[in-house]
Design an enzyme around this catalytic site. Sequence first.
Site, PDB file in Angstrom:
ATOM      1  N   LEU A  33      23.947 112.716   1.423  1.00 29.99           N
ATOM      2  CA  LEU A  33      23.866 111.621   0.355  1.00 29.99           C
ATOM      3  C   LEU A  33      25.264 111.275  -0.340  1.00 29.99           C
ATOM      4  O   LEU A  33      25.734 112.379  -0.839  1.00 29.99           O
ATOM      5  CB  LEU A  33      22.703 111.606  -0.208  1.00 29.99           C
ATOM      6  CG  LEU A  33      21.427 111.658   0.189  1.00 29.99           C
ATOM      7  CD1 LEU A  33      20.034 112.017  -0.698  1.00 29.99           C
ATOM      8  CD2 LEU A  33      21.020 110.638   1.014  1.00 29.99           C
ATOM      9  N   HIS A  34      25.401 110.325  -0.614  1.00 26.32           N
ATOM     10  CA  HIS A  34      26.792 109.929  -1.504  1.00 26.32           C
ATOM     11  C   HIS A  34      26.173 108.968  -2.725  1.00 26.32           C
ATOM     12  O   HIS A  34      25.066 108.526  -2.560  1.00 26.32           O
ATOM     13  CB  HIS A  34      27.841 109.333  -0.706  1.00 26.32           C
ATOM     14  CG  HIS A  34      27.767 108.519   0.042  1.00 26.32           C
ATOM     15  ND1 HIS A  34      27.423 107.202  -0.255  1.00 26.32           N
ATOM     16  CD2 HIS A  34      27.736 108.233   1.582  1.00 26.32           C
ATOM     17  CE1 HIS A  34      27.311 106.288   0.661  1.00 26.32           C
ATOM     18  NE2 HIS A  34      27.229 107.146   1.900  1.00 26.32           N
ATOM     19  N   HIS A  37      24.373 105.809  -1.623  1.00 27.38           N
ATOM     20  CA  HIS A  37      22.902 106.135  -1.628  1.00 27.38           C
ATOM     21  C   HIS A  37      22.361 105.983  -2.677  1.00 27.38           C
ATOM     22  O   HIS A  37      21.271 105.471  -2.930  1.00 27.38           O
ATOM     23  CB  HIS A  37      22.594 107.461  -0.754  1.00 27.38           C
ATOM     24  CG  HIS A  37      23.095 107.227   0.790  1.00 27.38           C
ATOM     25  ND1 HIS A  37      24.180 108.495   1.172  1.00 27.38           N
ATOM     26  CD2 HIS A  37      22.591 106.737   1.722  1.00 27.38           C
ATOM     27  CE1 HIS A  37      24.257 108.125   2.422  1.00 27.38           C
ATOM     28  NE2 HIS A  37      23.334 107.389   2.886  1.00 27.38           N
ATOM     29  N   GLN A 160      22.874  95.380  10.290  1.00 24.08           N
ATOM     30  CA  GLN A 160      21.634  96.368  10.425  1.00 24.08           C
ATOM     31  C   GLN A 160      20.602  95.676   9.424  1.00 24.08           C
ATOM     32  O   GLN A 160      19.344  95.441   9.717  1.00 24.08           O
ATOM     33  CB  GLN A 160      21.947  97.732   9.717  1.00 24.08           C
ATOM     34  CG  GLN A 160      20.827  98.450   9.413  1.00 24.08           C
ATOM     35  CD  GLN A 160      20.835  99.850   9.213  1.00 24.08           C
ATOM     36  OE1 GLN A 160      21.361 100.678  10.139  1.00 24.08           O
ATOM     37  NE2 GLN A 160      21.088 100.320   7.948  1.00 24.08           N
ATOM     38  N   SER A 192      30.918 106.026   2.816  1.00 25.35           N
ATOM     39  CA  SER A 192      30.205 106.551   4.088  1.00 25.35           C
ATOM     40  C   SER A 192      30.213 107.952   4.313  1.00 25.35           C
ATOM     41  O   SER A 192      31.169 108.471   4.117  1.00 25.35           O
ATOM     42  CB  SER A 192      30.860 105.643   5.289  1.00 25.35           C
ATOM     43  OG  SER A 192      30.430 106.238   6.428  1.00 25.35           O
ATOM     44  N   ARG A 194      30.403 109.079   6.924  1.00 23.57           N
ATOM     45  CA  ARG A 194      31.450 109.697   8.007  1.00 23.57           C
ATOM     46  C   ARG A 194      32.884 109.860   7.198  1.00 23.57           C
ATOM     47  O   ARG A 194      33.779 110.032   8.175  1.00 23.57           O
ATOM     48  CB  ARG A 194      31.372 108.641   8.975  1.00 23.57           C
ATOM     49  CG  ARG A 194      30.163 108.617   9.780  1.00 23.57           C
ATOM     50  CD  ARG A 194      30.222 107.480  11.057  1.00 23.57           C
ATOM     51  NE  ARG A 194      29.153 107.701  12.042  1.00 23.57           N
ATOM     52  CZ  ARG A 194      27.909 106.898  12.097  1.00 23.57           C
ATOM     53  NH1 ARG A 194      27.681 106.273  11.574  1.00 23.57           N
ATOM     54  NH2 ARG A 194      26.992 107.630  13.236  1.00 23.57           N
TER      55      ARG A 194
HETATM   56  O1  PAF Z   1      21.652 103.053   7.571  1.00 26.52           O
HETATM   57  C1  PAF Z   1      21.273 104.174   8.083  1.00 26.52           C
HETATM   58  O2  PAF Z   1      21.325 105.195   7.221  1.00 26.52           O
HETATM   59  C2  PAF Z   1      20.193 104.381   9.111  1.00 26.52           C
HETATM   60  O3  PAF Z   1      20.608 103.489  10.098  1.00 26.52           O
HETATM   61  C3  PAF Z   1      18.864 104.158   8.808  1.00 26.52           C
HETATM   62  C4  PAF Z   1      18.380 102.828   8.380  1.00 26.52           C
HETATM   63  C5  PAF Z   1      18.329 105.280   7.741  1.00 26.52           C
HETATM   64  C6  PAF Z   1      18.098 104.376  10.047  1.00 26.52           C
HETATM   65  O4  PAF Z   1      18.104 105.639  10.624  1.00 26.52           O
END
Ligand code: PAF
Length: 286
Positions: A33-34, A37, A160, A192, A194
């Site tokens: 988490l960052h 989030h 998404q 992110s 990543r």
């Molecule tokens: O965006 C994300 O972190 C993921 O795609 C999610 C929504 C937690 C589903 O695994």
Amino acid sequence: MRIVKTVAAMQRLARRWQTQGVRVGFVPTLGYLHAGHMSLVARARRIVGPRGRVVVSIYVNPTQFGPHEDLSRYPRDFARDKKSCRAAGVDVIFAPGDGEMYPQNGDGAYSTYVVEETLSRGMEGASRPTHFRGVTTIVAKLFNVVLPEVAVFGAKDFQQAAVVQRMVRDLNFPLKIIVAPTHREPDGLAMSSRNKYLSPVQREQAVVLSQALQLASKIVKHKPVSAATLKKQLERLIAAQSEARLDYLEFFDPQTLQPVKTVGQGTQMALAVFFGKTRLIDNNKL
Ligand code: PAF
């Protein structure tokens, strides 16, 4: 703060809250988490209020990673995530294992998936063909386990969020999806998990994603332009970064996600850029 590891225990708790009329806000995550989030957590808390419950799921969902993607090296730090959640006033972390979410018991092995068939086709769906099937499946499962009134997703993953919103509408999930703004580093790079993979040079150059979005906004501010011409101009900007390799750059209608030929104010732009093996995405309304 409670840590819940099984579906049965989480569902029991969620049902109890339901019968007590307790409001539940949910932030699904892959962990590591960052601040981005935590801004989603803060949004969930604002919605459900101090008497509500905020649940964060931490689960690196294998079905949304392709066979050659970064599932095994995806960053994990549960101890740090716990600290961040506690400090942010999260009530429950739901942290199931693969056996809980995808039971593989011989003949009873896991075999059900949720597929959105329109919005998920282009961009991320084209580059990562099984990705959204994994996302919609796990998100549907998490909604059925956590039973939230509201779930908060980040705008960085624009497609998404659109796919999940469509799934919620089409399958009549009784909850509301909130899409919260992208959190950025001071130089503009979208936060992110990543970003951790980037070398110092790649990290410096990664700011080109947000620069491309800003440049596009500036160009279309006074008059609409051809998507093909604008794309070429932005491709040159990205190619000037030695470590960057463009995966896709699209201009599209934010509702339908269909590509547009003319780009103006209100057009959505999204791009994905590789730095070595690390693939970063970003988007914005121009
Ligand atoms: O965006 C994300 O972190 C993921 O795609 C999610 C929504 C937690 C589903 O695994």
